[in-house]
Design an enzyme around this catalytic site. Structure first.
Site, PDB file in Angstrom:
ATOM      1  N   LYS A 173      -1.346  -7.007  -8.143  1.00 51.33           N
ATOM      2  CA  LYS A 173      -1.377  -8.242  -7.429  1.00 51.33           C
ATOM      3  C   LYS A 173      -2.801  -8.785  -7.550  1.00 51.33           C
ATOM      4  O   LYS A 173      -3.133  -9.923  -7.764  1.00 51.33           O
ATOM      5  CB  LYS A 173      -1.157  -8.287  -5.891  1.00 51.33           C
ATOM      6  CG  LYS A 173      -1.093  -9.665  -5.298  1.00 51.33           C
ATOM      7  CD  LYS A 173      -0.754  -9.608  -3.841  1.00 51.33           C
ATOM      8  CE  LYS A 173      -1.923  -9.288  -2.740  1.00 51.33           C
ATOM      9  NZ  LYS A 173      -3.005 -10.551  -2.876  1.00 51.33           N
ATOM     10  N   HIS A 218       0.995  -1.318   0.105  1.00 54.61           N
ATOM     11  CA  HIS A 218      -0.022   0.025   0.102  1.00 54.61           C
ATOM     12  C   HIS A 218       0.987   1.149   0.046  1.00 54.61           C
ATOM     13  O   HIS A 218       0.618   2.170  -0.804  1.00 54.61           O
ATOM     14  CB  HIS A 218      -0.802   0.013   1.222  1.00 54.61           C
ATOM     15  CG  HIS A 218      -1.875  -1.018   1.336  1.00 54.61           C
ATOM     16  ND1 HIS A 218      -2.022  -2.056   2.226  1.00 54.61           N
ATOM     17  CD2 HIS A 218      -3.070  -1.288   0.590  1.00 54.61           C
ATOM     18  CE1 HIS A 218      -2.864  -2.800   2.242  1.00 54.61           C
ATOM     19  NE2 HIS A 218      -3.736  -2.189   1.047  1.00 54.61           N
TER      20      HIS A 218
END
Ligand code: PAF
Length: 281
Positions: free
Chosen positions: A149, A37
């Site tokens: 991802k 993140h």
């Protein structure tokens, strides 16, 4: 860093910034922030004048038997991390703010959302597309960044932004991995030490497939057999799917024409992990 919990306040902040000619970048998250993140956040800082990070564990993307209630949440830690990264706004609405009583409109994403994870998580991408469309309408970003991802999620959101003319540039950000190769994910926190070791079989499978493709192998069957064999060596790992697909339509391919995505979903113990790589012919 300003913390905003209400939709009207978020919208009015964004309108002021837009009127002043500033470019807003949004990084949507469900919190429990990790290095992956933070890499999106840093990318977001570079791509715009103002950075909004949303923290919202979205109930509509979890199935009834999934981990909505137990999904890791650590508001204070996330707040500190985002503050340190120079985030301008952390948008953290409640579930009631996002889905007040009577809410009944959803974004349906079609075939793209029904394949791969969509087969095993019915309704998941409808929930993702709905919340992302809402976040785009509320925060009014010029661009939004999503991790590669979650490859299928990224394709679904790209398609939705195009199909619904949302006017938001959807940016994909490369998967961030731990030094041993494990893709960073909030759900890695569920893994025991032994399971974490077993989880490395996913990146070993991807590496094996990459090596085969690099050596000229194009046949889907042979690449998938080799990838599956790597994972099956691990007694704690159970494959949910291993597919070689077209990078945009996500339909199965027999052969790599120019590019194909190898997408994996694997249970390690009770934890479901996903990972992928793009293979080139
Ligand atoms: O990838 C996630 O964390 C979530 O699916 C997203 C995009 C924030 C929507 O809830």
């Amino acid at each position: 860093m300003r913390i905003i919990e209400h939709i009207e306040e978020m919208r009015s902040w964004s309108e002021t910034e837009r009127r002043a000619g500033r470019r807003i970048v949004l990084v949507p998250t469900m919190g429990s922030l990790h290095g992956g993140h933070l890499s999106l956040v840093r990318d977001g800082k570079r791509r715009g004048d103002r950075l909004v990070v949303s923290l919202f564990v979205n109930p509509t993307q979890f199935g009834p038997q999934e981990d909505y209630a137990s999904y890791p949440r650590d508001f204070e830690r996330d707040r500190g991390l985002l503050e340190r990264e120079g985030t301008d706004v952390m948008f953290s609405p409640s579930a009631g703010e996002m889905y007040p009583a009577g809410h009944q409109s959803y974004v349906e994403v079609g075939k793209l959302g029904e394949q791969l994870c969509g087969v095993f998580r019915p309704g998941h991408f409808r929930g993702v597309a709905t919340v992302v469309a809402k976040l785009f309408n509320i925060a009014q970003p010029h661009a939004a960044i999503f991790g590669e991802k979650d490859y299928q999620q990224l394709q679904v959101i790209r398609r939705m932004a195009r199909d619904l003319n949302l006017g938001v540039e959807v940016v994909g950000h490369p998967t961030v991995r731990a030094p041993d190769g494990l893709a960073l994910s909030s759900r890695n926190s569920y893994l025991s030490d032994a399971e974490r070791q077993a989880a490395l079989s996913l990146c070993r499978a991807l590496n094996k497939a990459e090596a085969l493709a690099l050596a000229g192998e194009k046949e889907s069957g042979r690449i998938l057999d080799a990838a599956r064999a790597e994972i099956e060596k691990e007694p704690l790992a159970r494959i949910q799917y291993a597919k070689l697909c077209h990078p945009e339509t996500l339909e199965d391919v027999e052969k790599i024409e120019s590019e194909a995505v190898l997408a994996l979903a694997v249970f390690v113990g009770k934890t479901r992990l996903i990972d992928n790589t793009v293979l080139k012919a």
